[in-house]
Design a protein around this motif. Structure first.
Motif, PDB file in Angstrom:
ATOM      1  N   ALA A   1      13.315 -11.782   6.434  1.00 53.32           N
ATOM      2  CA  ALA A   1      12.631 -10.716   5.697  1.00 53.32           C
ATOM      3  C   ALA A   1      11.963  -9.766   6.673  1.00 53.32           C
ATOM      4  CB  ALA A   1      11.599 -11.305   4.747  1.00 53.32           C
ATOM      5  N   GLU A   2      11.710  -8.563   6.192  1.00 56.44           N
ATOM      6  CA  GLU A   2      10.857  -7.606   6.896  1.00 56.44           C
ATOM      7  C   GLU A   2       9.600  -7.428   6.071  1.00 56.44           C
ATOM      8  OE1 GLU A   2      13.322  -4.180   7.374  1.00 56.44           O
ATOM      9  OE2 GLU A   2      14.104  -4.879   9.313  1.00 56.44           O
ATOM     10  N   MET A   3       8.485  -7.334   6.760  1.00 54.15           N
ATOM     11  CA  MET A   3       7.208  -7.252   6.049  1.00 54.15           C
ATOM     12  C   MET A   3       6.592  -5.862   6.171  1.00 54.15           C
ATOM     13  SD  MET A   3       3.767  -9.587   6.369  1.00 54.15           S
ATOM     14  CE  MET A   3       2.753  -8.509   7.391  1.00 54.15           C
ATOM     15  N   ASP A   4       6.146  -5.347   5.047  1.00 50.13           N
ATOM     16  CA  ASP A   4       5.434  -4.070   4.986  1.00 50.13           C
ATOM     17  C   ASP A   4       3.987  -4.340   4.614  1.00 50.13           C
ATOM     18  OD1 ASP A   4       7.954  -2.923   5.314  1.00 50.13           O
ATOM     19  OD2 ASP A   4       8.256  -2.679   3.163  1.00 50.13           O
TER      20      ASP A   4
ATOM     21  N   LYS B   1       5.641   8.163   4.398  1.00 50.77           N
ATOM     22  CA  LYS B   1       6.810   8.852   3.815  1.00 50.77           C
ATOM     23  C   LYS B   1       6.847   8.737   2.297  1.00 50.77           C
ATOM     24  CE  LYS B   1       9.497   8.142   8.029  1.00 50.77           C
ATOM     25  NZ  LYS B   1      10.722   7.580   8.650  1.00 50.77           N
ATOM     26  N   GLY B   2       5.654   8.770   1.722  1.00 51.67           N
ATOM     27  CA  GLY B   2       5.539   8.796   0.268  1.00 51.67           C
ATOM     28  C   GLY B   2       5.754   7.470  -0.422  1.00 51.67           C
ATOM     29  N   THR B   3       5.987   6.388   0.350  1.00 61.21           N
ATOM     30  CA  THR B   3       6.281   5.096  -0.270  1.00 61.21           C
ATOM     31  C   THR B   3       5.039   4.250  -0.522  1.00 61.21           C
ATOM     32  OG1 THR B   3       6.575   3.968   1.853  1.00 61.21           O
ATOM     33  CG2 THR B   3       8.504   5.068   0.910  1.00 61.21           C
ATOM     34  N   GLY B   4       3.978   4.515   0.210  1.00 60.21           N
ATOM     35  CA  GLY B   4       2.784   3.689   0.103  1.00 60.21           C
ATOM     36  C   GLY B   4       2.841   2.429   0.943  1.00 60.21           C
ATOM     37  N   TRP B   5       3.963   2.230   1.687  1.00 58.41           N
ATOM     38  CA  TRP B   5       4.157   1.027   2.494  1.00 58.41           C
ATOM     39  C   TRP B   5       4.601   1.390   3.904  1.00 58.41           C
ATOM     40  CZ3 TRP B   5       2.696  -3.531   0.342  1.00 58.41           C
ATOM     41  CH2 TRP B   5       2.608  -3.582  -1.064  1.00 58.41           C
ATOM     42  N   VAL B   6       4.206   0.545   4.886  1.00 64.27           N
ATOM     43  CA  VAL B   6       4.583   0.748   6.282  1.00 64.27           C
ATOM     44  C   VAL B   6       5.087  -0.573   6.844  1.00 64.27           C
ATOM     45  CG1 VAL B   6       3.804   1.461   8.569  1.00 64.27           C
ATOM     46  CG2 VAL B   6       2.793   2.516   6.542  1.00 64.27           C
ATOM     47  N   GLU B   7       6.274  -0.562   7.439  1.00 59.85           N
ATOM     48  CA  GLU B   7       6.840  -1.786   8.008  1.00 59.85           C
ATOM     49  C   GLU B   7       6.123  -2.156   9.306  1.00 59.85           C
ATOM     50  OE1 GLU B   7      10.847  -3.228  10.352  1.00 59.85           O
ATOM     51  OE2 GLU B   7      10.995  -1.476   9.017  1.00 59.85           O
ATOM     52  N   ILE B   8       5.853  -3.473   9.506  1.00 60.46           N
ATOM     53  CA  ILE B   8       5.168  -3.885  10.733  1.00 60.46           C
ATOM     54  C   ILE B   8       5.856  -5.040  11.459  1.00 60.46           C
ATOM     55  CG2 ILE B   8       2.923  -3.072   9.919  1.00 60.46           C
ATOM     56  CD1 ILE B   8       2.152  -6.070   9.632  1.00 60.46           C
TER      57      ILE B   8
ATOM     58  N   PHE C   1      -5.917  -5.205   9.514  1.00 57.87           N
ATOM     59  CA  PHE C   1      -6.004  -3.867   8.916  1.00 57.87           C
ATOM     60  C   PHE C   1      -7.066  -3.745   7.820  1.00 57.87           C
ATOM     61  CE2 PHE C   1      -1.631  -4.338  10.480  1.00 57.87           C
ATOM     62  CZ  PHE C   1      -1.545  -3.237  11.304  1.00 57.87           C
ATOM     63  N   GLY C   2      -7.734  -4.830   7.479  1.00 61.31           N
ATOM     64  CA  GLY C   2      -8.795  -4.748   6.487  1.00 61.31           C
ATOM     65  C   GLY C   2      -8.517  -5.621   5.276  1.00 61.31           C
ATOM     66  N   PRO C   3      -9.570  -6.075   4.595  1.00 58.89           N
ATOM     67  CA  PRO C   3      -9.424  -7.031   3.485  1.00 58.89           C
ATOM     68  C   PRO C   3      -8.680  -6.494   2.271  1.00 58.89           C
ATOM     69  CG  PRO C   3     -11.683  -6.218   3.637  1.00 58.89           C
ATOM     70  CD  PRO C   3     -10.970  -5.728   4.851  1.00 58.89           C
ATOM     71  N   GLU C   4      -8.551  -5.172   2.154  1.00 55.65           N
ATOM     72  CA  GLU C   4      -7.856  -4.599   1.002  1.00 55.65           C
ATOM     73  C   GLU C   4      -6.349  -4.480   1.221  1.00 55.65           C
ATOM     74  OE1 GLU C   4      -9.561  -4.071  -1.736  1.00 55.65           O
ATOM     75  OE2 GLU C   4     -11.348  -4.734  -0.649  1.00 55.65           O
ATOM     76  N   THR C   5      -5.877  -4.854   2.396  1.00 56.66           N
ATOM     77  CA  THR C   5      -4.462  -4.699   2.744  1.00 56.66           C
ATOM     78  C   THR C   5      -3.581  -5.635   1.902  1.00 56.66           C
ATOM     79  OG1 THR C   5      -5.092  -4.157   5.012  1.00 56.66           O
ATOM     80  CG2 THR C   5      -2.791  -4.760   4.628  1.00 56.66           C
ATOM     81  N   GLN C   6      -2.507  -5.093   1.404  1.00 57.72           N
ATOM     82  CA  GLN C   6      -1.512  -5.869   0.670  1.00 57.72           C
ATOM     83  C   GLN C   6      -0.231  -5.923   1.494  1.00 57.72           C
ATOM     84  OE1 GLN C   6      -2.237  -7.425  -2.289  1.00 57.72           O
ATOM     85  NE2 GLN C   6      -4.320  -6.669  -1.894  1.00 57.72           N
ATOM     86  N   ILE C   7       0.605  -6.934   1.222  1.00 57.40           N
ATOM     87  CA  ILE C   7       1.877  -7.044   1.927  1.00 57.40           C
ATOM     88  C   ILE C   7       3.028  -7.171   0.928  1.00 57.40           C
ATOM     89  CG2 ILE C   7       0.750  -8.201   3.868  1.00 57.40           C
ATOM     90  CD1 ILE C   7       2.160 -10.802   2.954  1.00 57.40           C
ATOM     91  N   ARG C   8       4.217  -6.838   1.401  1.00 55.77           N
ATOM     92  CA  ARG C   8       5.427  -7.125   0.629  1.00 55.77           C
ATOM     93  C   ARG C   8       6.522  -7.546   1.601  1.00 55.77           C
ATOM     94  NH1 ARG C   8       8.078  -1.308  -1.376  1.00 55.77           N
ATOM     95  NH2 ARG C   8       8.744  -0.609   0.721  1.00 55.77           N
ATOM     96  N   LEU C   9       7.379  -8.445   1.148  1.00 55.48           N
ATOM     97  CA  LEU C   9       8.464  -8.969   1.967  1.00 55.48           C
ATOM     98  C   LEU C   9       9.791  -8.521   1.373  1.00 55.48           C
ATOM     99  CD1 LEU C   9       7.003 -12.539   2.464  1.00 55.48           C
ATOM    100  CD2 LEU C   9       7.189 -10.785   4.215  1.00 55.48           C
ATOM    101  N   ARG C  10      10.618  -7.886   2.198  1.00 57.59           N
ATOM    102  CA  ARG C  10      11.937  -7.402   1.775  1.00 57.59           C
ATOM    103  C   ARG C  10      13.029  -8.205   2.464  1.00 57.59           C
ATOM    104  NH1 ARG C  10      12.838  -3.343   4.263  1.00 57.59           N
ATOM    105  NH2 ARG C  10      10.938  -2.994   5.483  1.00 57.59           N
TER     106      ARG C  10
END
Length: 329
Positions: free
Chosen positions: A244-247, A262-269, A224-233
């Motif tokens: 975990a699920e990763m966004d 949906k206004g969160t700034g994150w998308v689950e993948i 998705f590009g070098p600026e992409t960040q991730i988070r693990l829930r």
């Protein structure tokens, strides 16, 4: 053309008029035969020359007529050639595989018709486990028209391929398992009864959750590009612990929040986690020596994020108007 060949036959053929004169020459007076013979031969040569010239004209006329009928008109528009392309699902699947192959993952594929053991039991999901309700599975009846419990099913995930690899290969194991899976779900714009997955598995000594995080961060940036960040829930899957699920940060709004995320700034993948020790043991791998991680993602989900396709049904309806949009992929 027909008249020409008929005339040639009439005068020069075996039963032609000039041939007949030569045959009648024997009836002429003996003293006149040399003169008549010479005249008849001169007539025959003249006729042959005349017919040869005429035949050349006839052949040229035929060639000209054929050329007029077959000649290329460069002012006419050319015939359009339909250009094929990879299906968007295939294109994204290949891109995903290429990223992980660069990290040393080998691709393994398995049967779409599976048994209960490889699809569930070996993955820490016994028959009475409530986790089976998470996936509404297509079971195949053993006898047509007879409702009986069956151990044969359409695989509900490609984790069944990971099971087969673990049962037949000694660690270290680093595999990627792409393929089509099936779940008994209502077909809608957001869900389908079949879709495509790519699942990964890495088992070796001293594998940690940090290894998993780094691999998934690398994948997200490559995809998705070098600026992409991730988070693990934190999440739950019966075959991984912890799970975990990763966004990923929404590339549409840059993580600021929009209607797409949906206004969160994150998308689950995808979903991921450390392989449960019970799974390792059921596949004959010593969980006290080896650890591992696993992850699974939906190809349709990634394709939606890349191309902003809102209706999953478009991927399987084979509408040429839809597919032609991906000819440049």
């Amino acid at each position: 053309n027909k008249l020409f060949y008929e005339a040639q036959k009439e005068f020069l053929g075996k039963s032609g008029k000039i041939t007949a004169l030569l045959r009648e020459l024997g009836k002429a007076p003996k003293e006149d035969r040399p003169t008549l013979g010479k005249l008849i031969n001169e007539l025959k040569v003249w006729a042959e020359n005349q017919f040869a010239l005429k035949e050349k004209e006839v052949n040229q006329a035929e060639l000209l007529a054929r050329y007029e009928n077959e000649k290329l008109d460069i002012t006419m528009p050319s015939e359009t050639k339909e250009v094929g392309s990879l299906h968007p699902i295939t294109h994204i699947k290949n891109e995903i595989i290429g990223i992980f192959e660069g990290l040393g993952f080998e691709v393994f594929e398995g049967p779409e018709i599976e048994d209960d053991f490889h699809n569930f039991s070996a993955l820490n999901v016994p028959k009475d486990h409530p986790a089976r309700d998470m996936q509404d599975t297509f079971f195949i009846e053993k006898e047509i028209g007879v409702q009986k419990p069956s151990d044969i099913l359409l695989r509900s995930h490609t984790s069944s391929v990971q099971t087969r690899v673990m049962l037949n290969q000694e660690p270290p194991i680093r595999v990627l398992c792409p393929g089509r899976v099936y779940r008994n779900e209502a077909i809608s714009a957001r869900a389908h009864c079949f879709f495509h997955q790519v699942e990964g598995l890495y088992i070796d000594k001293n594998v940690s959750f940090a290894d998993l995080k780094e691999v998934l961060l690398y994948f997200a940036k490559e995809m998705f590009g070098p600026e992409t960040q991730i988070r693990l829930r934190p999440s739950y899957f019966p075959f991984t612990e912890p799970s975990a699920e990763m966004d990923i940060s929404c590339d549409l709004c840059g993580g600021k929040g929009c209607s797409f995320c949906k206004g969160t700034g994150w998308v689950e993948i995808l979903g991921c986690g450390m392989v449960d020790p019970n799974v390792l043991e059921s596949c004959g791998i010593n969980s006290k020596v080896y650890t591992g991680y696993a992850f699974g993602l939906g190809v349709e989900r990634i394709t939606n994020l890349k191309y902003r396709v809102k209706d999953l049904r478009l991927f399987s309806e084979n509408d040429v108007r839809f597919l032609q949009q991906f000819e440049g992929c």
